[in-house]
Design an enzyme around this catalytic site. Structure first.
Site, PDB file in Angstrom:
ATOM      1  N   ALA A 189     148.104   9.667   8.173  1.00 23.06           N
ATOM      2  CA  ALA A 189     149.309  10.096   8.886  1.00 23.06           C
ATOM      3  C   ALA A 189     149.933   8.931   9.646  1.00 23.06           C
ATOM      4  O   ALA A 189     151.119   8.627   9.491  1.00 23.06           O
ATOM      5  CB  ALA A 189     148.971  11.233   9.841  1.00 23.06           C
ATOM      6  N   TYR A 190     149.125   8.277  10.442  1.00 23.47           N
ATOM      7  CA  TYR A 190     149.617   7.181  11.292  1.00 23.47           C
ATOM      8  C   TYR A 190     150.061   5.972  10.476  1.00 23.47           C
ATOM      9  O   TYR A 190     151.165   5.450  10.649  1.00 23.47           O
ATOM     10  CB  TYR A 190     148.508   6.790  12.272  1.00 23.47           C
TER      11      TYR A 190
END
Length: 287
Positions: A189-190
């Site tokens: 995600a990051y």
């Protein structure tokens, strides 16, 4: 001829005040500009702590007025006090704002213009940190939180700031991460979000160069709340990162990242755009 008794009495306008002319050459001394950036105005999202606060410290030392945003009002007020102690008389406007709020960017830019009348620099730094999760274990909330606080907020702030940055031939600096450039595991995600920020930045650099606006990315590895948390909760992960960092240490937010942000806003740095600068002690070294 009018007699003395018939003459009207003329009263001095200020009978008790005598004005002594100021000697030539003794005009009030104007404040000496701190740098060529003195008088400029910067928005720094997430400026109340960590990397953002480091950039704010570097900027107020240059005479730049800073607007710092964040979700923690207490941290923002503490940052303002710290900056005021660091540089007495520094102009600091703290604004409580959540990057995931779609209205925040427009409101922050509007308040900045209302307070300072201009905008020269935009630092997109705020970001929720969802890491340590395998791709198959990553939830919709993880993805949305990362993208709403990261790439989507970065885009919203850039669009809201653009009319004012055109007027100042301004500077945009977006924070990326080695998690993306080095495809670090457990950062789906990051890390993917940070790569999206890099892509948007390069496209903006091409589109906005005609206005004299520069757009660059910094990948920082400096002391922050996250690095402190890792030291306490997952010291083995931090140790592994430091093993592949040639300089073997974590950087300083003000000195290393803030210093580069100063350079990129100055004349010397305004011929650089669409670039990614790794401030990671060599950890992201690549061709």
């Amino acid at each position: 001829m009018t007699s003395p008794a018939a003459r009207p009495s003329v009263r001095p306008a200020h009978p008790t005040h005598t004005h002594t002319p100021r000697p030539l050459g003794k005009a009030p001394k104007e404040r000496t500009p701190m740098s060529e950036l003195d008088g400029q105005v910067a928005i720094i999202t997430g400026g109340g702590k960590g990397t953002g606060l480091g950039v704010a410290k570097a900027y107020v030392k240059q005479g730049i007025a800073v607007v710092i945003t964040g979700r923690d009002e207490t941290a923002l007020n503490a940052a303002k006090a710290e900056l005021g102690t660091l540089v007495p008389g520094s102009r600091v406007l703290p604004i409580k704002a959540d990057n995931k709020d779609h209205a925040a960017a427009g409101q922050v830019v509007a308040q900045t213009i209302e307070q300072f009348g201009r905008l020269d620099i935009l630092i997109n730094n705020a970001q929720e940190f969802r890491t340590g999760i395998l791709i198959e274990d990553t939830t919709w909330d993880d993805m949305i939180a990362s993208y709403e606080s990261g790439i989507f907020a970065t885009w919203r702030y850039m669009v809201a700031a653009l009319p004012h940055l055109k007027n100042s031939s301004g500077t945009v600096i977006n924070m990326g991460s080695g998690s993306g450039t080095m495809s670090v595991a457990r950062t789906s995600a990051y890390g993917s979000n940070k790569e999206a920020i890099r892509g948007l930045s390069r496209i903006a650099a091409r589109e906005w160069g005609q206005y004299g606006i520069t757009v660059n990315v910094i990948n920082p590895f400096v002391h922050s709340e996250e690095s402190i948390r890792f030291e306490k909760e997952k010291p083995e992960i931090l140790a592994d990162v430091l093993k592949v960092t040639p300089l073997g240490r974590i950087g300083d937010a003000e000195l290393n990242v803030g210093g580069l942000c100063v350079f990129l806003a100055k004349t010397e740095g305004k011929y650089m755009t669409g670039s990614t600068f790794d401030v990671e002690g060599g950890a992201s070294m690549r061709p």
